[in-house]
Design a protein around this motif. Structure first.
Motif, PDB file in Angstrom:
ATOM      1  N   GLU A   1       0.816  -1.227   0.000  1.00 42.40           N
ATOM      2  CA  GLU A   1       0.000   0.000   0.000  1.00 42.40           C
ATOM      3  C   GLU A   1       0.845   1.271   0.000  1.00 42.40           C
ATOM      4  OE1 GLU A   1      -2.985   0.276   3.015  1.00 42.40           O
ATOM      5  OE2 GLU A   1      -3.916  -1.610   2.404  1.00 42.40           O
ATOM      6  N   LEU A   2       2.151   1.071  -0.102  1.00 40.44           N
ATOM      7  CA  LEU A   2       3.048   2.226   0.030  1.00 40.44           C
ATOM      8  C   LEU A   2       2.797   3.302  -1.022  1.00 40.44           C
ATOM      9  CD1 LEU A   2       5.177   2.528   2.229  1.00 40.44           C
ATOM     10  CD2 LEU A   2       6.907   2.069   0.499  1.00 40.44           C
ATOM     11  N   GLY A   3       2.411   2.880  -2.232  1.00 39.60           N
ATOM     12  CA  GLY A   3       2.198   3.849  -3.317  1.00 39.60           C
ATOM     13  C   GLY A   3       0.777   4.393  -3.371  1.00 39.60           C
ATOM     14  N   ASN A   4      -0.100   3.916  -2.507  1.00 43.39           N
ATOM     15  CA  ASN A   4      -1.501   4.362  -2.558  1.00 43.39           C
ATOM     16  C   ASN A   4      -1.690   5.745  -1.949  1.00 43.39           C
ATOM     17  OD1 ASN A   4      -1.640   1.760  -3.376  1.00 43.39           O
ATOM     18  ND2 ASN A   4      -3.140   1.088  -1.862  1.00 43.39           N
ATOM     19  N   HIS A   5      -2.826   6.317  -2.243  1.00 44.93           N
ATOM     20  CA  HIS A   5      -3.243   7.605  -1.669  1.00 44.93           C
ATOM     21  C   HIS A   5      -2.310   8.751  -2.033  1.00 44.93           C
ATOM     22  CE1 HIS A   5      -4.581   4.406   1.251  1.00 44.93           C
ATOM     23  NE2 HIS A   5      -5.721   4.871   0.765  1.00 44.93           N
ATOM     24  N   ILE A   6      -1.787   8.717  -3.236  1.00 39.14           N
ATOM     25  CA  ILE A   6      -0.963   9.844  -3.680  1.00 39.14           C
ATOM     26  C   ILE A   6      -1.868  10.892  -4.336  1.00 39.14           C
ATOM     27  CG2 ILE A   6       0.911  10.578  -5.217  1.00 39.14           C
ATOM     28  CD1 ILE A   6       2.197   7.830  -4.705  1.00 39.14           C
ATOM     29  N   TYR A   7      -2.688  10.437  -5.273  1.00 39.24           N
ATOM     30  CA  TYR A   7      -3.687  11.336  -5.849  1.00 39.24           C
ATOM     31  C   TYR A   7      -5.077  10.790  -5.525  1.00 39.24           C
ATOM     32  CZ  TYR A   7       0.123  13.399  -8.477  1.00 39.24           C
ATOM     33  OH  TYR A   7       1.288  14.018  -8.815  1.00 39.24           O
ATOM     34  N   LYS A   8      -6.029  11.709  -5.442  1.00 37.39           N
ATOM     35  CA  LYS A   8      -7.367  11.278  -5.043  1.00 37.39           C
ATOM     36  C   LYS A   8      -8.060  10.473  -6.145  1.00 37.39           C
ATOM     37  CE  LYS A   8     -11.327  13.061  -2.561  1.00 37.39           C
ATOM     38  NZ  LYS A   8     -12.476  13.572  -3.290  1.00 37.39           N
ATOM     39  N   ASN A   9      -8.028  10.975  -7.376  1.00 35.69           N
ATOM     40  CA  ASN A   9      -8.863  10.370  -8.411  1.00 35.69           C
ATOM     41  C   ASN A   9      -8.101   9.719  -9.555  1.00 35.69           C
ATOM     42  OD1 ASN A   9     -11.282  11.227  -7.148  1.00 35.69           O
ATOM     43  ND2 ASN A   9     -10.890  13.295  -7.917  1.00 35.69           N
TER      44      ASN A   9
ATOM     45  N   VAL B   1       4.557   3.496  -9.092  1.00 36.00           N
ATOM     46  CA  VAL B   1       5.328   4.442  -8.291  1.00 36.00           C
ATOM     47  C   VAL B   1       6.683   3.817  -8.030  1.00 36.00           C
ATOM     48  CG1 VAL B   1       5.418   5.726  -6.120  1.00 36.00           C
ATOM     49  CG2 VAL B   1       3.198   5.159  -7.142  1.00 36.00           C
ATOM     50  N   ARG B   2       7.750   4.576  -8.322  1.00 36.19           N
ATOM     51  CA  ARG B   2       9.087   4.043  -8.071  1.00 36.19           C
ATOM     52  C   ARG B   2       9.392   4.062  -6.577  1.00 36.19           C
ATOM     53  NH1 ARG B   2      14.139   6.246  -8.337  1.00 36.19           N
ATOM     54  NH2 ARG B   2      13.320   8.233  -9.040  1.00 36.19           N
ATOM     55  N   GLY B   3       9.924   2.984  -6.073  1.00 34.46           N
ATOM     56  CA  GLY B   3      10.262   2.920  -4.650  1.00 34.46           C
ATOM     57  C   GLY B   3      11.648   3.481  -4.393  1.00 34.46           C
ATOM     58  N   PRO B   4      12.114   3.443  -3.166  1.00 35.62           N
ATOM     59  CA  PRO B   4      13.451   3.946  -2.858  1.00 35.62           C
ATOM     60  C   PRO B   4      14.537   3.165  -3.605  1.00 35.62           C
ATOM     61  CG  PRO B   4      12.410   2.951  -0.921  1.00 35.62           C
ATOM     62  CD  PRO B   4      11.394   2.969  -2.010  1.00 35.62           C
ATOM     63  N   SER B   5      14.264   1.895  -3.894  1.00 38.11           N
ATOM     64  CA  SER B   5      15.177   1.125  -4.729  1.00 38.11           C
ATOM     65  C   SER B   5      14.578   1.097  -6.139  1.00 38.11           C
ATOM     66  CB  SER B   5      15.314  -0.306  -4.198  1.00 38.11           C
ATOM     67  OG  SER B   5      15.569  -1.180  -5.267  1.00 38.11           O
ATOM     68  N   GLN B   6      15.423   1.326  -7.168  1.00 34.47           N
ATOM     69  CA  GLN B   6      14.880   1.455  -8.528  1.00 34.47           C
ATOM     70  C   GLN B   6      14.216   0.181  -9.028  1.00 34.47           C
ATOM     71  OE1 GLN B   6      17.953   1.825 -11.544  1.00 34.47           O
ATOM     72  NE2 GLN B   6      19.489   1.488  -9.981  1.00 34.47           N
ATOM     73  N   TRP B   7      14.523  -0.968  -8.384  1.00 33.67           N
ATOM     74  CA  TRP B   7      13.928  -2.227  -8.846  1.00 33.67           C
ATOM     75  C   TRP B   7      12.558  -2.486  -8.214  1.00 33.67           C
ATOM     76  CZ3 TRP B   7      19.217  -1.952  -7.712  1.00 33.67           C
ATOM     77  CH2 TRP B   7      20.027  -2.014  -8.834  1.00 33.67           C
ATOM     78  N   ILE B   8      12.232  -1.689  -7.210  1.00 38.58           N
ATOM     79  CA  ILE B   8      10.937  -1.926  -6.561  1.00 38.58           C
ATOM     80  C   ILE B   8       9.902  -0.966  -7.118  1.00 38.58           C
ATOM     81  CG2 ILE B   8       9.686  -1.947  -4.365  1.00 38.58           C
ATOM     82  CD1 ILE B   8      12.302  -2.479  -2.948  1.00 38.58           C
ATOM     83  N   LYS B   9       8.823  -1.490  -7.591  1.00 40.12           N
ATOM     84  CA  LYS B   9       7.740  -0.646  -8.105  1.00 40.12           C
ATOM     85  C   LYS B   9       6.476  -0.935  -7.291  1.00 40.12           C
ATOM     86  CE  LYS B   9       9.571   1.104 -12.059  1.00 40.12           C
ATOM     87  NZ  LYS B   9       9.814   0.300 -13.242  1.00 40.12           N
ATOM     88  N   TYR B  10       5.757   0.099  -6.980  1.00 39.38           N
ATOM     89  CA  TYR B  10       4.480  -0.075  -6.277  1.00 39.38           C
ATOM     90  C   TYR B  10       3.369   0.397  -7.190  1.00 39.38           C
ATOM     91  CZ  TYR B  10       7.564  -0.338  -2.252  1.00 39.38           C
ATOM     92  OH  TYR B  10       8.555  -0.679  -1.392  1.00 39.38           O
ATOM     93  N   LYS B  11       2.189  -0.158  -6.994  1.00 39.26           N
ATOM     94  CA  LYS B  11       1.038   0.287  -7.778  1.00 39.26           C
ATOM     95  C   LYS B  11       0.191   1.224  -6.934  1.00 39.26           C
ATOM     96  CE  LYS B  11      -0.717  -1.851 -11.844  1.00 39.26           C
ATOM     97  NZ  LYS B  11       0.466  -1.494 -12.510  1.00 39.26           N
ATOM     98  N   SER B  12      -0.101   2.399  -7.506  1.00 44.88           N
ATOM     99  CA  SER B  12      -1.001   3.307  -6.807  1.00 44.88           C
ATOM    100  C   SER B  12      -2.438   2.922  -7.124  1.00 44.88           C
ATOM    101  CB  SER B  12      -0.757   4.734  -7.279  1.00 44.88           C
ATOM    102  OG  SER B  12      -1.930   5.489  -7.081  1.00 44.88           O
ATOM    103  N   VAL B  13      -3.250   2.706  -6.127  1.00 44.49           N
ATOM    104  CA  VAL B  13      -4.656   2.385  -6.384  1.00 44.49           C
ATOM    105  C   VAL B  13      -5.589   3.399  -5.742  1.00 44.49           C
ATOM    106  CG1 VAL B  13      -4.292  -0.082  -6.756  1.00 44.49           C
ATOM    107  CG2 VAL B  13      -4.711   0.762  -4.434  1.00 44.49           C
ATOM    108  N   GLY B  14      -5.103   4.608  -5.507  1.00 41.25           N
ATOM    109  CA  GLY B  14      -5.966   5.698  -5.015  1.00 41.25           C
ATOM    110  C   GLY B  14      -6.319   5.589  -3.563  1.00 41.25           C
TER     111      GLY B  14
END
Ligand SMILES: Cc1ncc(C[n+]2csc(CCOP(=O)(O)OP(=O)(O)O)c2C)c(N)n1
Ligand SMILES: [Mg+2]
Length: 403
Positions: free
Chosen positions: A376-384, A390-403
Motif C-alpha cells: 500500500e506504500l504507493g496508494n493515496h498519492i492522488y485522489k482520483n 510508483v518508483r520505490g526507494p530502490s529502482q527495482w521496486i515498483k508499487y502500484k497506486s490504487v488511489g
C-alpha cells in the motif's frame, strides 16, 4: 492550627505551584483550599479579564482590551492545551526510545496559539501551517491516538502512517508543510477559493519568524491585498528560526508591520484570551470583505527546533526557564481560573489525570498498531487518478497506486 493544616493541605494539592501563591495578586493558599473543596455548582459561571493591548499597524482601532471567559470555555481550553503539552512530551519520550524516527518538531510552549485561534473561528474555516503541526492537527479534530500513530508510522495514523510529523491533515486543515514558507501562497489560494465560491469562510495561513523573510511571502501579501482575499497571515514569532534569533535574521522584527499596506496587529501569543480576541477581530475584518490582515503572535518554543537540536546552544537555559516560570500559557490560564473561582486546583488536577490517561492509551495504540503493508506504500498519492506505477526507494521496486 486550622490555618496551618489548611496551608499544608494546600501545598500537597498544588505541589510546586504553591510557591507561586506568594506572587503579587495571587490568592492566598487558604482561599485556594476553600475553592478546591467547593461543589462544582459554587463556581462562577464567567469572569472578565484585562488583556494586553495589541500593537496596531494601519488600524485606528484594535481588538478589545478585556475578555470574558466562561467556566466551560476555560475548562475546554485548559484540557486542550494540556492535551497538546502532554502529547508533545510523550512524542519526545517515544523519539528518545527510537520508536518515532525522522523529522519531528514539537509545539510545547506555543499551545495558546493554536487553541486560541481555533476558539475564534468556525470549523468550516480553513487552516494551513508549516511543519510544527501537531497542535493544529489536534485542534482541527484529529484524535491524539491518530497523531501519535502517524508519528510512529502506523496504519491507524491520520495520514495512514505515511506522512509522519510534518504531513498531517484533517478536515479543513491542509498540513503540515516541510518547505519553509511554501504553505503561505497555498493559504492565499485557499482564501481565493473561499472568495471565488462566495463562501463565508476564511483561511488562517501560519508561518514562522524564519519564513517571514522569504520572497514568496511578500508576493503573496501583494496578491492577497490586491484581490482582497479573506486570509489572516499569522506569523508565530517564537524568537528563533532553527538556531538563529530573530534579531540576527530580520532587518525589522516588527513582523505585524511587514505586510506594509496590509493592516497588522501584534498579539501576546502566550495568552489564549489575547489570541482569541485578536483572531475574532481579524476574522471579522476578513469576512466583511476588507481583505487580508496580518497577525504576529509573540510566543516561545520550549523544545529545540527539532529532535536533533537540544535547543541550548543559541539560547540559555535561564531564558527558557524564565519564559516557563513567567509566561507559560497553561499556568496563566490555570491561575486566572483558580483565582477567579472559575475552577479549583483540585478540579484542574482531575483533568490532568484524565489527560495523562488518554495520552497513555494513545501511546499504547501508536506502539502496537501495525505498520501499513508494503503493497500500500504507493496508494493515496492522488485522489482520483487511475492506478499507476510508483518508483520505490530502490529502482527495482515498483508499487502500484490504487488511489
Ligand atoms: C525552503 C527551505 N529552506 C530551508 C529549510 C530548512 N529549515 C527548516 S525549518 C527552518 C527554520 C524556520 O524557522 P521558523 O519559520 O521561525 O519556524 P519555527 O521552526 O520557529 O516554527 C529552516 C531554515 C526548509 N525546510 N525549507
Ligand atoms: Mg521561529
Amino acid at each position: 492550627m486550622r490555618k496551618m493544616l489548611l496551608a499544608a493541605l494546600s501545598r500537597v494539592l498544588q505541589g510546586p505551584a504553591a510557591a507561586a501563591a506568594a506572587r503579587p495578586g495571587a490568592v492566598s493558599e487558604v482561599s485556594r483550599v476553600v475553592v478546591a473543596s467547593r461543589n462544582y455548582a459554587d463556581f462562577a459561571s464567567e469572569a472578565t479579564f484585562d488583556i494586553k493591548k495589541c500593537d496596531l499597524h494601519r488600524l485606528e482601532e484594535g481588538p478589545p482590551v478585556t475578555a470574558v471567559l466562561t467556566r466551560e470555555e476555560g475548562l475546554h481550553y485548559y484540557r486542550t492545551m494540556q492535551t497538546i503539552r502532554r502529547m508533545e512530551l510523550k512524542s519526545d519520550q517515544l523519539y528518545k526510545q527510537k520508536i518515532i524516527r525522522g523529522f519531528c518538531h514539537l509545539y510545547d510552549g506555543q499551545e495558546a496559539c493554536c487553541v486560541g485561534l481555533e476558539a475564534a473561528i468556525n470549523p468550516t474555516d480553513h487552516v494551513i501551517t508549516a511543519y510544527r503541526a501537531h497542535g493544529y492537527a489536534y485542534t482541527r479534530g484529529t484524535a491524539v491516538r491518530e497523531i501519535l500513530a502517524e508519528l510512529t508510522g502506523r496504519k491507524g495514523g491520520c495520514a495512514k502512517g505515511k506522512g509522519g510529523s510534518m504531513h498531517m491533515y484533517a478536515h479543513h486543515f491542509y498540513g503540515g508543510n516541510g518547505i519553509v514558507g511554501a504553505q503561505v501562497p497555498l493559504g492565499a489560494g485557499i482564501a481565493l477559493a473561499c472568495k471565488y465560491f462566495g463562501k463565508d469562510e476564511i483561511c488562517l495561513t501560519l508561518y514562522g519568524d524564519g519564513a517571514a523573510n522569504q520572497g514568496q511571502i511578500f508576493e503573496t501579501y501583494n496578491m492577497a491585498a490586491l484581490w482582497k482575499l479573506p486570509c489572516i497571515f499569522i506569523c508565530e514569532n517564537n524568537r528563533y528560526g532553527m538556531g538563529t534569533s530573530v534579531e540576527r535574521a530580520a532587518a525589522s522584527t516588527d513582523y505585524y508591520k511587514r505586510g506594509d499596506y496590509i493592516p497588522g496587529i501584534r498579539v501576546d501569543g502566550m495568552d489564549i484570551l489575547c489570541v482569541r480576541e485578536a483572531t475574532k477581530f481579524a476574522a471579522e475584518h476578513c469576512r466583511s470583505g476588507k481583505g487580508p490582515m496580518l497577525m504576529e503572535l509573540q510566543t516561545y518554543r520550549y523544545h529545540g527546533h527539532s529532535m536533533s537540536d537540544p535547543g541550548i546552544s543559541y539560547r540559555t537555559r535561564e531564558e527558557i526557564q524564565e519564559v516557563r516560570s513567567k509566561s507559560d500559557p497553561i499556568t496563566l490560564l490555570k491561575d486566572r481560573m483558580v483565582n477567579n473561582s472559575l475552577s479549583s486546583v483540585e478540579e484542574l488536577k482531575e483533568i490532568d489525570v484524565e489527560v495523562r490517561k488518554e495520552i497513555e492509551e494513545a501511546a499504547q495504540f501508536a506502539t502496537t498498531d501495525p505498520e501499513p503493508p508494503l503493497e500500500e506504500l504507493g496508494n493515496h498519492i492522488y485522489k482520483n487518478e487511475p492506478p499507476f506505477e510508483v518508483r520505490g526507494p530502490s529502482q527495482w521496486i515498483k508499487y502500484k497506486s490504487v488511489g
